[in-house]
Design an enzyme around this catalytic site. Sequence first.
Site, PDB file in Angstrom:
ATOM      1  N   ASP A   1       0.861  -1.171   0.000  1.00 24.14           N
ATOM      2  CA  ASP A   1       0.000   0.000   0.000  1.00 24.14           C
ATOM      3  C   ASP A   1       0.906   1.233   0.000  1.00 24.14           C
ATOM      4  O   ASP A   1       2.047   1.175   0.466  1.00 24.14           O
ATOM      5  CB  ASP A   1      -0.884  -0.025   1.252  1.00 24.14           C
ATOM      6  CG  ASP A   1      -1.648   1.277   1.432  1.00 24.14           C
ATOM      7  OD1 ASP A   1      -2.356   1.675   0.492  1.00 24.14           O
ATOM      8  OD2 ASP A   1      -1.512   1.904   2.505  1.00 24.14           O
TER       9      ASP A   1
ATOM     10  N   ASN B   1      -4.945   3.323  -3.940  1.00 21.08           N
ATOM     11  CA  ASN B   1      -6.065   4.116  -4.435  1.00 21.08           C
ATOM     12  C   ASN B   1      -5.611   5.300  -5.292  1.00 21.08           C
ATOM     13  O   ASN B   1      -6.404   5.852  -6.062  1.00 21.08           O
ATOM     14  CB  ASN B   1      -6.874   4.667  -3.257  1.00 21.08           C
ATOM     15  CG  ASN B   1      -7.814   3.643  -2.642  1.00 21.08           C
ATOM     16  OD1 ASN B   1      -8.197   2.665  -3.287  1.00 21.08           O
ATOM     17  ND2 ASN B   1      -8.209   3.868  -1.392  1.00 21.08           N
TER      18      ASN B   1
END
Lengths: 238, 238
Positions: B20, B129
């Site tokens: 991430d 994201n």
Amino acid sequence: MVPGEPASGITMQIRGIIFDAYGTLFDVHSVASLAEEIFPSKGVALSNLWRDKQIEYTRLRTLSSRYVDFLRVTEDALRNACARLRLPLAERDLERLLAQYHRLDAFPDAVATLQRLRSQGFALAILSNGTPGMLESVVDSAGMSGLFDHLLSADEVHKFKTAPEVYQMGVAAFGCSAAELVFVSANGWDACCATWFGYQTFWINRASDPVEQLGVAPTRQGRQLNDLTDFVDRRTGS
Amino acid sequence: MVPGEPASGITMQIRGIIFDAYGTLFDVHSVASLAEEIFPSKGVALSNLWRDKQIEYTRLRTLSSRYVDFLRVTEDALRNACARLRLPLAERDLERLLAQYHRLDAFPDAVATLQRLRSQGFALAILSNGTPGMLESVVDSAGMSGLFDHLLSADEVHKFKTAPEVYQMGVAAFGCSAAELVFVSANGWDACCATWFGYQTFWINRASDPVEQLGVAPTRQGRQLNDLTDFVDRRTGS
């Protein structure tokens, strides 16, 4: 009155009014006094984090298709909130706190507002993440029995808000389009996402917060539930 | 080394390591000093609320199928956070704060950890994201260019975490099963949901927080990125 049938004597543009439950009709933070009794000076912090975690877990479980019901989510959120705040939670206190969710305080103007809308001929419903059992008990406890035509639980579709399948339950129950229904929530995100879905929406904005920045706004907002009656009066021309 | 090919000389059970980005490799709260300069005494509060709203909006937009990209979500979250804190946000300051997202500080042990893993023969990726442009600039700014085999952006599937379609991108990029990959996140919810998806997971738990109460736990956790090297050493038997 049969749900969805126009009330006589008014120009009916609204076929029904659908309420969110937690935070809208019922004060989730009415758990804070018991929380304060169990964890002195930490009641408000626990109540706030419990609620945040409860909402977060509904979203994560829906996004990841890992549904469990809202009672379980509420328990999980309480356990995590206590652990995060380093509050040792005895099983008995967990049970006492969870039991509060079955008898949350209604907001002071909730019953009167619902009765007035009902007397004006509006069909009313609740559409909530809560389980059917949770909704029945909190409605009974608040003296709202018999005021609603439908108690709609997200448990039926095994997803939580703001999944469209949940909002669709209101449309299915009333048998009309979302645009003919008013969806009422004090949760700004719920009001916005219900607007995306197609409902007329009324945001009970008790804290005068800014609208969520999602590129959509509730149809209208007020400061308390009672403000809703002006909105639907204007819509119906009564 | 070709991604997905076993490194020579070790018993390869891990085909790649996926990180991430925000909160894991890059410190989203490194915006706080500029925020403090613009809004004295409110920098930390703004940084925290900005991040919370950013995450919330990714989830609401994914649940409601109303995707806009992460740069837009980040701007929306900043505008709402300022409004909620009653901080008047000039357009120029908005631009300065948003620009920080292209050059967030890396955590102190990030580059060294990545370099060590790379030198051990592991294929590395980011799965985030963030938009491709945001990821490229923050990686370049942190001196991490050339360390990753894949920069995978949720923008490709027009959903955000924790939608399975996003986690699936790692599997597709490496061409192997999720169980042969290690997913690393400092966001506890991300580590849990990636575990649900099927990855081996490593949670960078810098604040010693309790595991999210979701009925699933990361495969393992550590306090810092560097702790990951022990985990993968043990897995590969090196």
